[in-house]
Design a protein around this motif. Structure first.
Motif, mmCIF file in Angstrom:
data_model
loop_
_atom_site.group_PDB
_atom_site.id
_atom_site.type_symbol
_atom_site.label_atom_id
_atom_site.label_comp_id
_atom_site.label_asym_id
_atom_site.label_seq_id
_atom_site.Cartn_x
_atom_site.Cartn_y
_atom_site.Cartn_z
ATOM 1 N N GLY A 48 0.586 -0.972 0.033
ATOM 2 C CA GLY A 48 -0.143 0.351 -0.054
ATOM 3 C C GLY A 48 0.973 1.018 -0.365
ATOM 4 O O GLY A 48 0.669 2.060 -1.120
ATOM 5 N N LEU A 49 2.186 1.315 0.587
ATOM 6 C CA LEU A 49 2.736 2.783 0.729
ATOM 7 C C LEU A 49 3.417 2.316 -0.150
ATOM 8 O O LEU A 49 4.306 3.902 -0.588
ATOM 9 C CB LEU A 49 3.887 2.572 2.394
ATOM 10 C CG LEU A 49 3.276 2.156 3.361
ATOM 11 C CD1 LEU A 49 4.508 2.110 4.277
ATOM 12 C CD2 LEU A 49 2.557 4.144 3.923
ATOM 13 N N SER A 99 -12.032 24.670 -12.172
ATOM 14 C CA SER A 99 -12.828 26.233 -12.253
ATOM 15 C C SER A 99 -12.168 26.884 -11.211
ATOM 16 O O SER A 99 -11.985 27.941 -11.603
ATOM 17 C CB SER A 99 -13.816 25.988 -11.981
ATOM 18 O OG SER A 99 -14.337 25.083 -11.026
ATOM 19 N N TRP A 100 -11.881 25.919 -9.537
ATOM 20 C CA TRP A 100 -11.107 27.186 -9.067
ATOM 21 C C TRP A 100 -9.788 27.234 -8.602
ATOM 22 O O TRP A 100 -9.670 29.026 -8.200
ATOM 23 C CB TRP A 100 -11.273 26.585 -7.135
ATOM 24 C CG TRP A 100 -10.774 25.409 -7.263
ATOM 25 C CD1 TRP A 100 -11.681 24.546 -7.696
ATOM 26 C CD2 TRP A 100 -9.852 24.502 -7.095
ATOM 27 N NE1 TRP A 100 -10.887 22.463 -7.641
ATOM 28 C CE2 TRP A 100 -9.428 23.164 -7.003
ATOM 29 C CE3 TRP A 100 -8.045 25.348 -6.937
ATOM 30 C CZ2 TRP A 100 -8.433 22.454 -7.127
ATOM 31 C CZ3 TRP A 100 -6.809 24.497 -6.960
ATOM 32 C CH2 TRP A 100 -7.423 23.203 -7.519
ATOM 33 N N TYR A 130 -9.842 18.586 -12.091
ATOM 34 C CA TYR A 130 -8.863 18.090 -10.642
ATOM 35 C C TYR A 130 -9.713 18.400 -9.396
ATOM 36 O O TYR A 130 -9.729 19.733 -9.199
ATOM 37 C CB TYR A 130 -7.042 18.104 -10.284
ATOM 38 C CG TYR A 130 -6.775 17.654 -9.871
ATOM 39 C CD1 TYR A 130 -6.541 16.254 -8.882
ATOM 40 C CD2 TYR A 130 -6.078 18.627 -8.536
ATOM 41 C CE1 TYR A 130 -5.860 16.605 -7.787
ATOM 42 C CE2 TYR A 130 -5.865 19.146 -7.340
ATOM 43 C CZ TYR A 130 -5.353 17.703 -6.869
ATOM 44 O OH TYR A 130 -4.796 17.206 -5.429
ATOM 45 N N ALA A 131 -10.505 18.008 -8.447
ATOM 46 C CA ALA A 131 -10.801 17.899 -7.092
ATOM 47 C C ALA A 131 -11.415 19.553 -7.828
ATOM 48 O O ALA A 131 -11.555 20.373 -7.115
ATOM 49 C CB ALA A 131 -9.754 18.718 -6.437
ATOM 50 N N ASP A 132 -12.585 18.910 -8.791
ATOM 51 C CA ASP A 132 -13.245 20.117 -9.050
ATOM 52 C C ASP A 132 -14.643 19.747 -8.607
ATOM 53 O O ASP A 132 -15.267 18.295 -8.814
ATOM 54 C CB ASP A 132 -13.157 21.120 -10.585
ATOM 55 C CG ASP A 132 -13.298 22.131 -10.675
ATOM 56 O OD1 ASP A 132 -13.543 22.449 -10.051
ATOM 57 O OD2 ASP A 132 -13.256 22.590 -11.751
ATOM 58 N N VAL A 133 -15.690 20.251 -8.829
ATOM 59 C CA VAL A 133 -16.771 20.876 -8.252
ATOM 60 C C VAL A 133 -17.300 20.501 -10.004
ATOM 61 O O VAL A 133 -17.495 21.596 -10.953
ATOM 62 C CB VAL A 133 -17.430 21.508 -7.481
ATOM 63 C CG1 VAL A 133 -19.106 21.275 -7.449
ATOM 64 C CG2 VAL A 133 -17.347 21.571 -6.159
ATOM 65 N N GLU A 134 -18.909 19.771 -10.718
ATOM 66 C CA GLU A 134 -19.193 19.317 -12.150
ATOM 67 C C GLU A 134 -19.913 20.808 -12.244
ATOM 68 O O GLU A 134 -18.832 20.896 -13.423
ATOM 69 C CB GLU A 134 -19.747 18.441 -12.066
ATOM 70 C CG GLU A 134 -20.391 18.168 -13.181
ATOM 71 C CD GLU A 134 -21.177 16.730 -14.039
ATOM 72 O OE1 GLU A 134 -20.401 15.856 -13.016
ATOM 73 O OE2 GLU A 134 -21.480 16.917 -14.573
ATOM 74 N N ASN A 136 -18.915 23.539 -11.475
ATOM 75 C CA ASN A 136 -18.415 24.697 -12.166
ATOM 76 C C ASN A 136 -17.728 24.627 -13.027
ATOM 77 O O ASN A 136 -16.853 25.143 -14.043
ATOM 78 C CB ASN A 136 -17.517 25.062 -10.168
ATOM 79 C CG ASN A 136 -18.361 25.239 -9.385
ATOM 80 O OD1 ASN A 136 -19.689 25.008 -9.275
ATOM 81 N ND2 ASN A 136 -17.451 25.742 -8.509
ATOM 82 N N PRO A 152 -13.484 14.935 -15.501
ATOM 83 C CA PRO A 152 -13.345 14.802 -14.120
ATOM 84 C C PRO A 152 -12.747 13.902 -13.992
ATOM 85 O O PRO A 152 -12.661 12.925 -15.022
ATOM 86 C CB PRO A 152 -14.824 14.649 -13.402
ATOM 87 C CG PRO A 152 -15.355 13.762 -14.452
ATOM 88 C CD PRO A 152 -15.258 14.133 -15.598
ATOM 89 N N LEU A 154 -12.036 11.380 -11.821
ATOM 90 C CA LEU A 154 -13.192 10.661 -10.209
ATOM 91 C C LEU A 154 -11.651 10.009 -10.055
ATOM 92 O O LEU A 154 -10.836 9.096 -10.172
ATOM 93 C CB LEU A 154 -13.518 9.588 -11.337
ATOM 94 C CG LEU A 154 -15.204 9.998 -11.752
ATOM 95 C CD1 LEU A 154 -15.754 9.358 -13.548
ATOM 96 C CD2 LEU A 154 -16.149 10.828 -11.189
ATOM 97 N N GLY A 155 -12.641 10.389 -8.595
ATOM 98 C CA GLY A 155 -11.357 9.520 -7.517
ATOM 99 C C GLY A 155 -10.304 10.105 -7.508
ATOM 100 O O GLY A 155 -9.649 9.231 -6.656
ATOM 101 N N THR A 156 -9.426 11.046 -8.050
ATOM 102 C CA THR A 156 -8.229 11.656 -8.289
ATOM 103 C C THR A 156 -7.083 10.617 -8.198
ATOM 104 O O THR A 156 -6.222 10.738 -7.702
ATOM 105 C CB THR A 156 -7.898 12.741 -6.985
ATOM 106 O OG1 THR A 156 -7.842 11.663 -5.518
ATOM 107 C CG2 THR A 156 -8.941 13.888 -6.831
#
Lengths: 204, 192
Positions: A48-49, A99-100, A130-134, A136, A152, A154-156
């Motif tokens: 995992g690491l 968008s931000w 990345y890490a955006d609200v759809e 926006n 998007p 998804l799940g980064t």
């Protein structure tokens, strides 16, 4: 004390059956099971690491594969999803934005103009929010009149596999699937044209 | 009796000040609750309600800063998304699930009980279980060592079959515990 004997005087053969009944074999199996569980947990943690701290892909390395599901209205050649491996043989300009992100606005027009400059079957522009609200993201794309495919993250998962340091960030991937160029921050037209030409020539 | 307010006195002036106060109090209470119902019906979600959900989320842009106190534009957008989803009637769990699906499990303050994160939940249990087994084994070994000492003191020179059967057995072979036996014998001799 004459009627007592030392422990060392007891015949080992007298003790042997008793020792077998102490479950020595059972204890050994318990120990093996405990070690197996402990090693298994450690191995999983290590895996995992390693997976979480995968090194950032460098220029010259094969770009990590991913599959994107496009925003409605921003598909690639009518496909609602595509894998990077499906785009082998084409230059891919992979741009991470949000968008931000204020700096992303500086390069939005540059990317849009460049996407219109090259044939879609030679150079594929792919925007990843990345890490955006759809809502926006959609508003941002409408604001800049974006026409090339966007999806998007998804799940980064894509940004994680590319270990991006922030947005905007652009990866130019050659027809052989290897990374030709990485740009951190807003990219300009001159640089973009230069690295796309370099990628089309097949040089990394 | 004209100062008394009766139920049938609707529309008549209330002259008793205590009754006026009671009436106003009832009216205000009614207004308060009515306003609450109106707010709920129009879907207005308070900042506290949003933050109650946001405090257990982390935006990937601002690591180690809970979403409810993160000052960035990205986090403000996320909080607005939570507000919208709360207004749509989604529960806290549903919103957390949505964020995990959309932005990855890393945004959750508590790792989900699935996949790799399951190990993080199972690790303490496994640790306690292994510790318990080790402790039990340790206690058993202590008991057996105690039994060896007792056997040294009570084993008769020519044990009958019945008494031999009752002799507690040492946990380890005598050949392997020679040093230990020697020390026991030395201690017993020293006590004489």
């Amino acid at each position: 004390m004459t009627d007592t004997m030392k422990v060392s005087e007891i015949e080992p053969t007298e003790l042997a059956p008793a020792m077998e009944t102490t479950g020595k074999r059972g204890i050994r199996w318990t120990a093996v099971a405990m070690w197996a569980v402990a090693l298994g947990v450690l191995a999983l943690l290590g895996w995992g690491l390693i997976k979480a701290n995968a090194p950032r892909p460098e220029v010259g390395e094969v770009a990590p594969n991913f599959t994107v599901e496009f925003f409605t209205g921003y598909e690639w050649q009518g496909e609602s999803s595509v894998a990077l491996d499906d785009l082998r043989g084409k230059v891919v300009v992979l741009n991470f934005w949000a968008s931000w992100c204020v700096e992303c606005r500086y390069e939005a027009d540059v990317l849009e103009n460049a996407s219109r400059q090259y044939a879609p079957d030679e150079v594929v522009f792919l925007g990843v929010a990345y890490a955006d609200v759809e809502p926006n993201s959609l508003a941002y794309m409408q604001e800049f009149g974006v026409s090339y495919p966007h999806a998007p993250d998804l799940g980064t998962r894509i940004s994680n596999s590319y270990e991006i340091t922030g947005v905007p960030e652009t990866f130019v991937i050659g027809p052989d699937g290897k990374i030709v160029y990485v740009h951190i921050g807003p990219i300009n037209q001159t640089t973009l044209n230069r690295v796309i030409a370099q990628a089309m020539e097949g040089g990394s | 009796m004209k100062d008394r307010l009766r139920i049938t006195d609707y529309g008549l002036p209330i002259t008793d000040y205590r009754l006026r106060i009671t009436f106003c109090g009832l009216l205000l209470t009614l207004l308060f609750f009515t306003a609450g119902v109106v707010v709920a019906q129009t879907g207005e979600v308070t900042d506290d309600e949003v933050n109650a959900v946001a405090k257990d989320l982390f935006c990937p842009v601002c690591e180690s800063t809970p979403l409810d106190v993160c000052p960035t534009k990205a986090c403000a957008d996320w909080r607005e998304l939570i507000r919208t989803q709360l207004a749509e009637g989604k529960t806290r769990t549903e919103i957390h699930d949505y964020f995990a699906r959309q932005y990855g499990d890393g945004v959750l303050a508590d790792p989900p009980k699935r996949g790799f994160s399951l190990i993080l939940w199972a690790l303490p249990v496994i640790g306690v279980a292994i510790g318990g087994v080790l402790f039990v084994r340790y206690v058993r070994n202590l008991r057996r060592e105690g039994d060896v000492v007792a056997a040294t003191a009570v084993v008769p020179a020519n044990p009958s079959p019945a008494s031999a059967a009752s002799v507690p057995q040492p946990a380890t072979p005598l050949e392997a515990s020679g040093d230990y036996v020697s020390r026991v014998e030395e201690e017993l001799l020293a006590r004489k």
